[in-house]
Enzyme design. Structure first.
Site, mmCIF file in Angstrom:
data_model
loop_
_atom_site.group_PDB
_atom_site.id
_atom_site.type_symbol
_atom_site.label_atom_id
_atom_site.label_comp_id
_atom_site.label_asym_id
_atom_site.label_seq_id
_atom_site.Cartn_x
_atom_site.Cartn_y
_atom_site.Cartn_z
ATOM 1 N N GLU A 1 -29.463 13.607 44.924
ATOM 2 C CA GLU A 1 -29.495 12.543 45.948
ATOM 3 C C GLU A 1 -28.545 12.993 47.033
ATOM 4 O O GLU A 1 -27.329 12.952 46.846
ATOM 5 C CB GLU A 1 -28.978 11.231 45.351
ATOM 6 C CG GLU A 1 -29.774 10.721 44.182
ATOM 7 C CD GLU A 1 -30.855 9.755 44.600
ATOM 8 O OE1 GLU A 1 -30.740 9.176 45.688
ATOM 9 O OE2 GLU A 1 -31.815 9.596 43.846
ATOM 10 N N LYS B 1 -18.115 13.504 36.507
ATOM 11 C CA LYS B 1 -17.011 13.984 37.340
ATOM 12 C C LYS B 1 -17.044 13.214 38.664
ATOM 13 O O LYS B 1 -17.898 13.430 39.517
ATOM 14 C CB LYS B 1 -17.121 15.483 37.638
ATOM 15 C CG LYS B 1 -15.810 16.009 38.237
ATOM 16 C CD LYS B 1 -15.996 17.042 39.340
ATOM 17 C CE LYS B 1 -16.068 16.547 40.736
ATOM 18 N NZ LYS B 1 -14.851 16.001 41.345
ATOM 19 N N GLU C 1 -25.972 15.533 59.871
ATOM 20 C CA GLU C 1 -25.364 14.339 59.287
ATOM 21 C C GLU C 1 -23.881 14.311 59.664
ATOM 22 O O GLU C 1 -23.132 15.227 59.339
ATOM 23 C CB GLU C 1 -25.495 14.352 57.760
ATOM 24 C CG GLU C 1 -24.978 13.055 57.138
ATOM 25 C CD GLU C 1 -25.030 13.050 55.610
ATOM 26 O OE1 GLU C 1 -24.634 14.043 54.992
ATOM 27 O OE2 GLU C 1 -25.455 12.018 55.056
ATOM 28 N N CYS D 1 -25.179 7.130 53.140
ATOM 29 C CA CYS D 1 -26.303 8.048 53.374
ATOM 30 C C CYS D 1 -27.482 7.333 54.010
ATOM 31 O O CYS D 1 -28.360 7.970 54.592
ATOM 32 C CB CYS D 1 -26.721 8.693 52.059
ATOM 33 S SG CYS D 1 -26.984 7.480 50.773
HETATM 34 P P1 NAP Z 1 -19.672 16.307 48.403
HETATM 35 O O1 NAP Z 1 -18.611 16.964 49.153
HETATM 36 O O2 NAP Z 1 -20.953 17.020 48.214
HETATM 37 O O3 NAP Z 1 -19.033 15.925 46.982
HETATM 38 C C1 NAP Z 1 -19.741 15.206 46.025
HETATM 39 C C2 NAP Z 1 -19.210 15.539 44.647
HETATM 40 O O4 NAP Z 1 -19.427 16.933 44.399
HETATM 41 C C3 NAP Z 1 -17.713 15.308 44.484
HETATM 42 O O5 NAP Z 1 -17.460 14.858 43.189
HETATM 43 C C4 NAP Z 1 -17.148 16.706 44.693
HETATM 44 O O6 NAP Z 1 -15.901 16.909 44.062
HETATM 45 C C5 NAP Z 1 -18.200 17.541 44.032
HETATM 46 N N1 NAP Z 1 -18.218 18.932 44.475
HETATM 47 C C6 NAP Z 1 -17.755 19.447 45.642
HETATM 48 N N2 NAP Z 1 -17.942 20.790 45.678
HETATM 49 C C7 NAP Z 1 -18.536 21.113 44.501
HETATM 50 C C8 NAP Z 1 -18.993 22.336 43.942
HETATM 51 N N3 NAP Z 1 -18.884 23.495 44.576
HETATM 52 N N4 NAP Z 1 -19.565 22.302 42.725
HETATM 53 C C9 NAP Z 1 -19.705 21.143 42.060
HETATM 54 N N5 NAP Z 1 -19.290 19.947 42.530
HETATM 55 C C10 NAP Z 1 -18.713 19.933 43.744
HETATM 56 O O7 NAP Z 1 -20.065 14.897 49.021
HETATM 57 P P2 NAP Z 1 -19.089 13.722 49.457
HETATM 58 O O8 NAP Z 1 -18.392 14.186 50.680
HETATM 59 O O9 NAP Z 1 -18.320 13.248 48.291
HETATM 60 O O10 NAP Z 1 -20.123 12.558 49.811
HETATM 61 C C11 NAP Z 1 -20.775 12.463 51.017
HETATM 62 C C12 NAP Z 1 -22.184 13.011 50.926
HETATM 63 O O11 NAP Z 1 -22.880 12.339 49.883
HETATM 64 C C13 NAP Z 1 -22.980 12.747 52.186
HETATM 65 O O12 NAP Z 1 -23.733 13.900 52.501
HETATM 66 C C14 NAP Z 1 -23.909 11.606 51.788
HETATM 67 O O13 NAP Z 1 -25.096 11.523 52.536
HETATM 68 C C15 NAP Z 1 -24.162 11.921 50.348
HETATM 69 N N6 NAP Z 1 -24.593 10.729 49.608
HETATM 70 C C16 NAP Z 1 -25.910 10.617 49.284
HETATM 71 C C17 NAP Z 1 -26.366 9.493 48.608
HETATM 72 C C18 NAP Z 1 -27.819 9.349 48.233
HETATM 73 O O14 NAP Z 1 -28.132 8.419 47.506
HETATM 74 N N7 NAP Z 1 -28.714 10.216 48.683
HETATM 75 C C19 NAP Z 1 -25.463 8.491 48.259
HETATM 76 C C20 NAP Z 1 -24.125 8.631 48.601
HETATM 77 C C21 NAP Z 1 -23.706 9.771 49.277
HETATM 78 P P3 NAP Z 1 -14.534 16.809 44.909
HETATM 79 O O15 NAP Z 1 -14.467 15.431 45.405
HETATM 80 O O16 NAP Z 1 -13.514 17.136 43.903
HETATM 81 O O17 NAP Z 1 -14.641 17.819 46.001
#
Ligand code: NAP
Length: 512
Positions: A266, A191, A401, A300
């Site tokens: 992650e 997804k 963050e 990140c």
């Molecule tokens: P996010 O809001 O957590 O969303 C990530 C994914 O989870 C999206 O596909 C999102 O879908 C889905 N999602 C959201 N709410 C959910 C729920 N309640 N249940 C299941 N899935 C759900 O993160 P983001 O804003 O896309 O990305 C930024 C974050 O990713 C930052 O915190 C960054 O540090 C982290 N990140 C970490 C790494 C690493 O390697 N550690 C790498 C890249 C990014 P929708 O888009 O449909 O809401």
């Protein structure tokens, strides 16, 4: 995000082609007939619509993954056969490089320079590494650990894996999470983030062409709080591989408890960038710009907290401001652009909110933080990178963050103090130290509680090395051989060497 009905007319965009979900080897729309708008962050224009999956659609994808896994159509191929197909994926992706570069640039707003020079070539290297690594996975040596038996360890795939990815590196993150799982024989349901689903859907086409059997690689699109939660809650999903925010990671851990599925997370980061007094300041400043601005400041691994030794603080500040003034903010498709828009309007609001809060909490805004005016891109989510100096270690911009282009500068005088402050955040992903002294660097490598410590560098992660978090940055690893092991169960196998009806030790349990 707006949910639209199928009848909506598509206008005025160069992409505007069909984007369907890929379930059990078929290209399908949502069974409830709804769509999600996908926008270009540089213009605000809708560039595509993707299906918004119903619960039934998600269920079908999960069932398809389960069926394909248990049929052995993929899991029982030899590692060499799986590897061959994954390598074919890389070859086809490479042949469609230009298209993917443009698609990813339009959908994410990153500069085309970064996408063509880094994102896609690096992703290709990731795939080729993972495909090669598929052939090296092994259990530990066969040996006799008790007198009359030989023990061995097998590594086996876990089953159906739910892969949920973020918007910041759409294609790369699917590869990082789904490919190690596939390499060792699992089936996956992916997804992608709703802001950036396009390259993941196109990857489905490549998987099909490369010969991935039906049901092994499925893509479902739609809001995380429905589609993502449905995957995490499912008793038929054996493991979740999630990359995204710490907040959602915690939610997924809770939802996964129903069948105690394995969860690999992650999550967020808050990387310190520590500049000691003996550092090469010019090198540190160049890297600070790259570390802070890579991926439009939405990485990140971004360097975010710049701890500068007090004796070089003024020099660092001046040089950073000067170099930052040369950064070109603008149209992501222009080869000269260094820095594009943020992913969404709400993300820009959030970053601006942090800048305001940082100032209210005692910070001094040295430069930037305002919206640039770019002709033809008035509706884009642009923001000039901000540099804030603060003495307030507890400020939100130091502890939380932001996920945006905010350089937070702080000063220090003693080694112990800066290491302690660097470690005092809930995250533990990336960190870097800048020094010409080998002892200082080796001490910092030991003392920093982060999954990566760079010495005189920031951001670089070779495919062979693990990308993993400490603390609330998650657990599990991407890249490296560890990422393949992550998607396996370990099985102990024991062979009796005696052939006896009653083994000698049975008497300890019953005399018979
Ligand atoms: P996010 O809001 O957590 O969303 C990530 C994914 O989870 C999206 O596909 C999102 O879908 C889905 N999602 C959201 N709410 C959910 C729920 N309640 N249940 C299941 N899935 C759900 O993160 P983001 O804003 O896309 O990305 C930024 C974050 O990713 C930052 O915190 C960054 O540090 C982290 N990140 C970490 C790494 C690493 O390697 N550690 C790498 C890249 C990014 P929708 O888009 O449909 O809401």
């Amino acid at each position: 995000m707006v949910l639209l009905k199928t009848t909506r007319a598509w206008k005025g965009s160069e992409i505007m082609q069909e984007f369907k979900m890929y379930i059990d080897g078929e290209w399908v729309n949502s069974s409830k007939g709804s769509f999600i708008d996908v926008k270009n962050p540089a213009t605000g224009e809708t560039i595509a619509m993707v299906p918004s999956a119903s619960k039934e659609d998600v269920g079908e994808a999960i069932d398809a993954a389960g069926r394909s896994f248990h049929s052995g159509v993929w899991s029982r191929l030899s590692p060499g056969e799986r590897s061959g197909i994954l390598l074919r994926v890389a070859d086809i992706l490479e042949s469609r490089m230009e298209e993917f570069v443009r698609l990813e640039t339009l959908n994410t707003g990153k500069s085309i320079k970064q996408v063509s020079g880094y994102d896609i070539p690096y992703t290709l290297d990731n795939i080729r590494f993972i495909a090669g690594a598929a052939r090296t996975l092994e259990g530990k040596a066969m040996a006799e650990y008790v007198q009359d038996g030989t023990s061995a360890v097998r590594r086996e795939p876990i089953g159906s894996i739910g892969v949920i990815t973020p918007w910041n590196y759409p294609l790369m993150m699917v590869i990082w999470r789904a490919f190690p799982a596939l390499a060792v024989g699992n089936s996956v349901v992916v997804k992608p983030a709703s802001y950036t689903p396009l390259s993941t859907i196109r990857l489905g086409e490549i998987m099909e062409k490369a010969g991935i059997p039906e049901g092994v690689f499925n893509v479902v699109t739609g809001p995380g709080n429905m589609v993502g939660e449905e995957i995490a809650r499912s008793q038929k999903i054996d493991m979740i591989a999630f990359t995204g925010s710490t907040e959602v990671g915690k939610r997924l851990s809770d939802l996964s408890s129903g069948n105690l599925k394995k969860v690999s997370l992650e999550l967020g980061g808050k990387a310190p960038f520590i500049v000691f007094k003996d550092a090469n300041i010019d090198a540190a400043v160049e890297s600070a710009i790259v570390g802070g601005l890579v991926n439009n400041g939405q990485d990140c691994a971004n360097s975010t907290r710049y701890y500068i030794h007090e004796s070089v603080l003024d020099k660092f500040k001046e040089k950073l401001k000067k170099r930052l003034s040369t950064v070109k903010v603008g149209d992501p498709l222009n080869q000269n652009t260094d820095f594009g828009p943020l992913i969404s309007n709400s993300q820009r609001d959030r970053v601006e909110g942090y800048i305001k809060k940082g100032i209210e909490e005692g910070g001094e805004l040295l430069v930037g933080g305002n919206r640039p005016s770019i002709k033809g891109f008035e509706k884009g989510n642009f923001l000039n990178p901000a540099v804030i100096y603060t003495d307030n270690e507890n400020s939100s911009i130091v502890k939380e963050e932001i996920f945006g282009p905010v350089f937070t500068l702080l000063k220090f005088s003693e080694y112990e103090n800066v290491i302690k402050r660097s470690n005092e955040v809930t995250y533990g992903l990336g960190s870097s130290v800048w020094t010409s002294d080998i002892t200082t660097s080796m001490r910092a490598v030991r003392d920093l509680r982060f999954g990566t410590v760079w010495v005189n560098e920031h951001v670089v992660v070779p495919s062979e090395m693990p990308w993993a978090g400490y603390k609330q940055s998650g657990h599990g690893a991407s890249l490296s051989l560890y990422s393949l092991e992550e998607f396996t169960y370990i099985k102990h196998v024991y062979f009796d060497l005696t052939g006896k009806v009653r083994k000698d030790w049975y008497g300890q349990i019953f005399k018979g």
